[in-house]
Motif scaffolding. Structure first.
Motif, PDB file in Angstrom:
ATOM      1  N   ARG A   6       1.789  -1.592 -10.429  1.00  0.00           N
ATOM      2  CA  ARG A   6       2.306  -0.256 -10.701  1.00  0.00           C
ATOM      3  C   ARG A   6       3.362   0.018  -9.641  1.00  0.00           C
ATOM      4  O   ARG A   6       3.053   0.157  -8.455  1.00  0.00           O
ATOM      5  N   VAL A   7       4.599   0.065 -10.068  1.00  0.00           N
ATOM      6  CA  VAL A   7       5.710   0.226  -9.132  1.00  0.00           C
ATOM      7  C   VAL A   7       5.998   1.708  -8.969  1.00  0.00           C
ATOM      8  O   VAL A   7       6.338   2.404  -9.930  1.00  0.00           O
ATOM      9  N   LEU A   8       5.836   2.201  -7.739  1.00  0.00           N
ATOM     10  CA  LEU A   8       6.056   3.613  -7.430  1.00  0.00           C
ATOM     11  C   LEU A   8       7.285   3.768  -6.535  1.00  0.00           C
ATOM     12  O   LEU A   8       7.593   2.896  -5.729  1.00  0.00           O
ATOM     13  N   GLY A   9       7.957   4.893  -6.655  1.00  0.00           N
ATOM     14  CA  GLY A   9       9.116   5.155  -5.812  1.00  0.00           C
ATOM     15  C   GLY A   9       9.835   6.405  -6.262  1.00  0.00           C
ATOM     16  O   GLY A   9       9.649   6.883  -7.390  1.00  0.00           O
ATOM     17  N   LYS A  10      10.656   6.947  -5.386  1.00  0.00           N
ATOM     18  CA  LYS A  10      11.403   8.156  -5.707  1.00  0.00           C
ATOM     19  C   LYS A  10      12.469   7.855  -6.752  1.00  0.00           C
ATOM     20  O   LYS A  10      12.860   6.705  -6.941  1.00  0.00           O
ATOM     21  N   PRO A  11      12.963   8.893  -7.443  1.00  0.00           N
ATOM     22  CA  PRO A  11      14.025   8.686  -8.426  1.00  0.00           C
ATOM     23  C   PRO A  11      15.248   8.028  -7.796  1.00  0.00           C
ATOM     24  O   PRO A  11      15.689   8.419  -6.709  1.00  0.00           O
ATOM     25  N   GLY A  12      15.788   7.045  -8.483  1.00  0.00           N
ATOM     26  CA  GLY A  12      17.012   6.419  -8.026  1.00  0.00           C
ATOM     27  C   GLY A  12      16.848   5.271  -7.058  1.00  0.00           C
ATOM     28  O   GLY A  12      17.849   4.716  -6.589  1.00  0.00           O
ATOM     29  N   VAL A  13      15.612   4.888  -6.718  1.00  0.00           N
ATOM     30  CA  VAL A  13      15.426   3.806  -5.748  1.00  0.00           C
ATOM     31  C   VAL A  13      15.527   2.424  -6.403  1.00  0.00           C
ATOM     32  O   VAL A  13      15.546   1.418  -5.698  1.00  0.00           O
ATOM     33  N   GLY A  14      15.557   2.376  -7.739  1.00  0.00           N
ATOM     34  CA  GLY A  14      15.765   1.087  -8.403  1.00  0.00           C
ATOM     35  C   GLY A  14      14.572   0.531  -9.151  1.00  0.00           C
ATOM     36  O   GLY A  14      14.529  -0.673  -9.433  1.00  0.00           O
ATOM     37  N   GLU A  50       0.843  -1.183   0.000  1.00  0.00           N
ATOM     38  CA  GLU A  50       0.000   0.000   0.000  1.00  0.00           C
ATOM     39  C   GLU A  50       0.888   1.244   0.000  1.00  0.00           C
ATOM     40  O   GLU A  50       1.988   1.232   0.563  1.00  0.00           O
ATOM     41  N   ILE A  51       0.417   2.300  -0.642  1.00  0.00           N
ATOM     42  CA  ILE A  51       1.166   3.554  -0.684  1.00  0.00           C
ATOM     43  C   ILE A  51       1.052   4.226   0.674  1.00  0.00           C
ATOM     44  O   ILE A  51      -0.050   4.565   1.136  1.00  0.00           O
ATOM     45  N   ALA A  52       2.185   4.438   1.322  1.00  0.00           N
ATOM     46  CA  ALA A  52       2.178   4.962   2.693  1.00  0.00           C
ATOM     47  C   ALA A  52       1.513   6.327   2.790  1.00  0.00           C
ATOM     48  O   ALA A  52       0.764   6.605   3.727  1.00  0.00           O
ATOM     49  N   SER A  53       1.749   7.189   1.828  1.00  0.00           N
ATOM     50  CA  SER A  53       1.220   8.560   1.890  1.00  0.00           C
ATOM     51  C   SER A  53      -0.272   8.624   1.620  1.00  0.00           C
ATOM     52  O   SER A  53      -0.886   9.674   1.820  1.00  0.00           O
ATOM     53  N   GLN A  54      -0.866   7.521   1.174  1.00  0.00           N
ATOM     54  CA  GLN A  54      -2.293   7.528   0.859  1.00  0.00           C
ATOM     55  C   GLN A  54      -3.097   6.620   1.789  1.00  0.00           C
ATOM     56  O   GLN A  54      -4.202   6.227   1.469  1.00  0.00           O
ATOM     57  N   GLN A  55      -2.527   6.295   2.937  1.00  0.00           N
ATOM     58  CA  GLN A  55      -3.233   5.465   3.901  1.00  0.00           C
ATOM     59  C   GLN A  55      -3.976   6.336   4.913  1.00  0.00           C
ATOM     60  O   GLN A  55      -3.474   7.372   5.341  1.00  0.00           O
ATOM     61  N   TRP A  56      -5.172   5.887   5.264  1.00  0.00           N
ATOM     62  CA  TRP A  56      -6.002   6.625   6.213  1.00  0.00           C
ATOM     63  C   TRP A  56      -5.872   5.992   7.596  1.00  0.00           C
ATOM     64  O   TRP A  56      -5.902   4.781   7.734  1.00  0.00           O
ATOM     65  N   VAL A  57      -5.708   6.844   8.582  1.00  0.00           N
ATOM     66  CA  VAL A  57      -5.590   6.390   9.962  1.00  0.00           C
ATOM     67  C   VAL A  57      -6.626   7.136  10.809  1.00  0.00           C
ATOM     68  O   VAL A  57      -6.779   8.357  10.692  1.00  0.00           O
ATOM     69  N   GLU A  58      -7.360   6.382  11.596  1.00  0.00           N
ATOM     70  CA  GLU A  58      -8.359   6.994  12.464  1.00  0.00           C
ATOM     71  C   GLU A  58      -7.679   7.841  13.557  1.00  0.00           C
ATOM     72  O   GLU A  58      -6.570   7.533  13.999  1.00  0.00           O
ATOM     73  N   ILE A  59      -8.358   8.925  13.939  1.00  0.00           N
ATOM     74  CA  ILE A  59      -7.813   9.803  14.982  1.00  0.00           C
ATOM     75  C   ILE A  59      -7.576   9.018  16.263  1.00  0.00           C
ATOM     76  O   ILE A  59      -6.575   9.226  16.972  1.00  0.00           O
ATOM     77  N   SER A  60      -8.472   8.089  16.549  1.00  0.00           N
ATOM     78  CA  SER A  60      -8.313   7.295  17.767  1.00  0.00           C
ATOM     79  C   SER A  60      -7.020   6.487  17.737  1.00  0.00           C
ATOM     80  O   SER A  60      -6.345   6.299  18.750  1.00  0.00           O
ATOM     81  N   ASP A  61      -6.634   6.025  16.527  1.00  0.00           N
ATOM     82  CA  ASP A  61      -5.388   5.282  16.406  1.00  0.00           C
ATOM     83  C   ASP A  61      -4.187   6.190  16.602  1.00  0.00           C
ATOM     84  O   ASP A  61      -3.178   5.800  17.211  1.00  0.00           O
ATOM     85  N   LEU A  62      -4.297   7.419  16.103  1.00  0.00           N
ATOM     86  CA  LEU A  62      -3.193   8.352  16.283  1.00  0.00           C
ATOM     87  C   LEU A  62      -3.003   8.717  17.745  1.00  0.00           C
ATOM     88  O   LEU A  62      -1.878   8.889  18.227  1.00  0.00           O
TER      89      LEU A  62
END
Length: 230
Positions: free
Chosen positions: A183-191, A137-149
């Protein structure tokens, strides 16, 4: 093997010329009737030179002629216009292996050797490749409940603003074998590109997806081409 062209015999040319004369057309008119872009095939037909088989048969049809009577040594196995010749069942497995053998050297040259910016000589991908792990899962697009935070402890943070949230990672090869589309996502240079090249080489060797044909195309080449063209 069925020939792809036919040519008119001397007697066939005479018959064709008589029928053509009755029509009262020019060679351009006949080319238009046969849906040809130029009258070159018509000229070749009337001079006894080889003409594309389909065009030859259509010319004869327009002139109300039997192409077998016009052609020089007409093959008996030719089908009538519109008929589909009988074919043997296609063996996909054999076809795949034939295509793989034709593509093997291309894939090896395209993906097996890397030219790195800080190294003056080409490098074999096997010498530098390192197994990669992926997040499902894409870390930046995950939803976390306030109670979990609210329940996260300070000890669970690596550094300010970023939590050491333990996400399950899977090996890259396992991800490819598990999912039919990725679909492989990642920053430039990560391989990302190197990983895809590794997959192509593994497939090329038959060590991965041996019943499929590897095909590699780097999107970066498209971007560079667009940038160059302006």
């Amino acid at each position: 093997m069925v020939k792809r062209s036919l040519q008119a015999s001397a007697s066939g040319i005479q018959k064709a010329k008589r029928s053509f004369s009755i029509k009262g057309w020019t060679q351009e008119n006949l080319a238009g009737e046969v849906n040809l872009k130029t009258r070159q095939p018509i000229w070749r037909f009337f001079t006894g030179q080889p003409v594309d088989r389909q065009a030859f048969m259509e010319i004869c049809s327009i002139l109300d002629l039997d192409w077998r009577e016009i052609a020089l040594e007409p093959p008996a196995e030719f089908p009538e216009p519109g008929e589909r010749p009988e074919t043997s069942p296609l063996d996909i497995a054999v076809l795949v292996q034939e295509v793989r053998s034709q593509r093997r050297d291309t894939i090896q040259n395209q993906c097996g050797i890397l030219q790195l910016l800080d190294i003056s000589h080409p490098v074999n991908i096997d010498d530098i490749y390192v197994d990669v792990n992926m997040l499902e899962e894409i870390a930046s697009q995950q939803w976390v409940e306030i109670s979990d935070l609210e329940n996260i402890k300070l000890t669970e943070f690596d550094r300010i603003g970023l939590g050491a949230v333990a996400q399950k990672q899977i090996p890259g090869m396992q991800a490819v074998k598990t999912y039919t589309k990725l679909r492989v996502l990642g920053k430039p240079g990560v391989g990302k590109t190197t990983f895809l090249q590794h997959l192509a080489i593994q497939c090329n060797r038959g060590e991965f997806a041996a019943n499929q044909v590897p095909s590699f195309y780097c999107i970066e080449r498209v971007r560079r081409s667009i940038a160059t063209q302006g």
